[in-house]
Design an enzyme around this catalytic site. Structure first.
Site, mmCIF file in Angstrom:
data_model
loop_
_atom_site.group_PDB
_atom_site.id
_atom_site.type_symbol
_atom_site.label_atom_id
_atom_site.label_comp_id
_atom_site.label_asym_id
_atom_site.label_seq_id
_atom_site.Cartn_x
_atom_site.Cartn_y
_atom_site.Cartn_z
ATOM 1 N N GLU A 56 0.866 -1.172 0.000
ATOM 2 C CA GLU A 56 0.000 0.000 0.000
ATOM 3 C C GLU A 56 0.903 1.221 0.000
ATOM 4 O O GLU A 56 1.464 1.587 1.043
ATOM 5 C CB GLU A 56 -0.924 -0.011 1.223
ATOM 6 C CG GLU A 56 -1.872 -1.194 1.261
ATOM 7 C CD GLU A 56 -2.803 -1.263 0.064
ATOM 8 O OE1 GLU A 56 -2.949 -0.247 -0.644
ATOM 9 O OE2 GLU A 56 -3.391 -2.325 -0.179
ATOM 10 N N CYS B 36 -1.807 8.995 2.637
ATOM 11 C CA CYS B 36 -1.381 8.456 1.342
ATOM 12 C C CYS B 36 -2.413 8.722 0.251
ATOM 13 O O CYS B 36 -2.065 8.736 -0.930
ATOM 14 C CB CYS B 36 -1.081 6.970 1.450
ATOM 15 S SG CYS B 36 -2.483 5.977 2.030
#
Length: 468
Positions: free
Chosen positions: A215, A249
């Site tokens: 991720e 993110c």
């Protein structure tokens, strides 16, 4: 303690989890739920400890940010897993097909063993426990590597995990320990962090043929159309840029605005951000940038852009006396040679780009590494569907930002430079399980004897059926 002894201890703890799994390789539904409920009770009882720990690590982190982005989605993930786990664990029936008739086929979901979780500093509880919850639901043991930049959060999480220490072990340490952690022969490894470090993790995992989920991040674009209420678009962007000061993110990394709407966008953004964060009576203020290192990096991006011609529109100019609080700075007149358009921002800067046609936007996005998220501000369904169909990204939010990440019943994951694999909800259960095909054939029917003895006839029948 020397680096060698730390690495030896790391290996010993990993082996202890392997042994614990070997003693009970197929925990039943009741066992898994019991572990998840213990974790939930510990989280709830440590709520205030979590707020304090993260605020210490950041210098200041609002309780709203910690609850909204760490505590709430973590507990929601536990509740969702408990509610659906019995169904997830059931073997799924599959069609056997003509070749295997009258046998039956089922897929069983078996724990993998020991799962490694590498956690970043921005949401240390949710990004440590989110994958851990799904790995535990799948029947695994878990080893978590925490960031060295959140020492107080790490200690709080250690306390939370005390009652389930046979199932989850927490590791602290610097980059050297992180590298040793990634090199362990886990049965699955999930890493959340930067693309560059993700590449190193993938190389380490490859030596053990360890399956991985990455991720990562990248530059997530936002597209504002010609007709959407500018206030609606601005509110969505402020949500994504103010939670954790944009240290997310999936935070909006740059925004496309129709040329004729730029001034309205900037004015509305500054006015509404001021209303929500500077003029508000809310006790929850904007969280700080986590460290001097990250602050220096952000200010360097800003200075580099200004030196190359960007026009800066700050909500509030950076105050060196309150150095770790950086309010959003909108940047116009940006160009490709600026670092702010080349690197993931991971903070409160927001480049604003103009466009004339949607084709230009699609071409720009598709010419670059695939982002973790893409945001569309529009009520125009054909436009929305066109962007969904003609761009690649890990996920999309329409008239919202970042919030798709916490959808309990939907997968989350990147693509290309923004990651590989996915987890959350049922997909998380599948990621941390081995889907094992089991063929059930009855002993009373001499199927193999018939096939072997009458091969010519079987060949003719099957060939005629298949090639018809």
């Amino acid at each position: 303690m020397s680096t060698v002894s730390e690495q030896t201890l790391l290996t010993m703890n990993f082996q202890a989890l392997q042994s614990a799994y070997a003693r009970d390789p197929a925990p039943d539904y009741a066992q898994r739920v019991a572990v998840l409920k213990k974790l939930k009770r510990a989280l709830v009882s440590h709520e205030q400890h979590i707020y304090q720990a993260l605020s210490q690590d950041y210098g200041y982190r609002s309780q709203f940010d910690t609850f909204f982005a760490d505590i709430m989605p973590t507990i929601a993930a536990i509740n969702y897993a408990i509610k659906h786990l019995k169904k997830w664990m059931q073997p799924s029936k599959r069609h056997a097909g003509l070749m295997l008739m009258p046998s039956k086929v089922k897929v069983h979901y078996q724990p993998l063993g020991v799962v490694g979780v590498v956690t970043p500093w921005n949401f240390p509880f949710y990004l440590a426990l989110g994958p851990t919850i799904q790995a535990l639901a799948a029947g695994n043991r878990v080893m978590i590597k925490m960031s060295e930049f959140t020492p107080h959060a790490n200690q709080a999480l250690k306390s939370i995990l005390e009652d389930i220490s046979e199932h989850v072990h927490l590791v602290e340490g610097d980059a050297q320990i992180g590298a040793a952690f990634a090199a362990l022969p886990f049965d699955h490894l999930i890493f959340t962090g930067s693309t560059e470090v993700g590449k190193l993790v993938a190389k380490s995992a490859a030596d053990n043929l360890t399956p991985i989920t990455l991720e990562l991040g990248g530059k997530s674009p936002t597209i504002i159309d010609q007709d959407i209420d500018i206030g609606v678009a601005v509110d969505a962007l402020i949500m994504g840029k103010s939670i954790n000061s944009g240290q997310i993110c999936v935070a909006p990394d740059y925004v496309f605005v129709p040329a004729k709407r730029v001034d309205s966008f900037i004015d509305t953004f500054i006015a509404r951000y001021t209303e929500y964060h500077l003029s508000s009576n809310n006790s929850n203020k904007q969280s700080h940038i986590i460290s001097d290192r990250q602050l220096t990096r952000l200010l360097h991006l800003l200075d580099d852009a200004k030196s190359k011609g960007a026009i800066v529109h700050p909500v509030k100019a950076h105050d060196p006396s309150n150095s770790k609080c950086v309010y959003p700075h909108l940047l116009t007149n940006v160009s490709e040679d600026m670092a702010v358009l080349q690197e993931e921002i991971f903070g409160s800067l927001l480049p604003v780009m103009t466009y004339d046609t949607l084709d230009d936007v699609i071409s720009y996005i598709n010419a670059r590494p695939r982002p973790l998220a893409l945001y569309i501000m529009s009520n125009n369904n054909p436009l929305i569907e066109r962007l969904i169909a003609n761009t690649h990204s890990g996920g999309i939010s329409v008239n919202d930002t970042t919030m798709h990440v916490v959808a309990d019943d939907a997968p989350f994951g990147g693509i290309g430079h923004s990651g590989m694999g996915q987890y959350h909800g049922y997909e998380g259960f599948l990621t941390f399980s081995k889907a094992k095909t089991v063929l059930y054939s009855s002993s009373w029917l001499p199927k193999n004897r018939i096939v072997l003895k009458h091969r010519d006839w079987v060949f003719k029948v099957l060939r005629k059926w298949l090639l018809r």
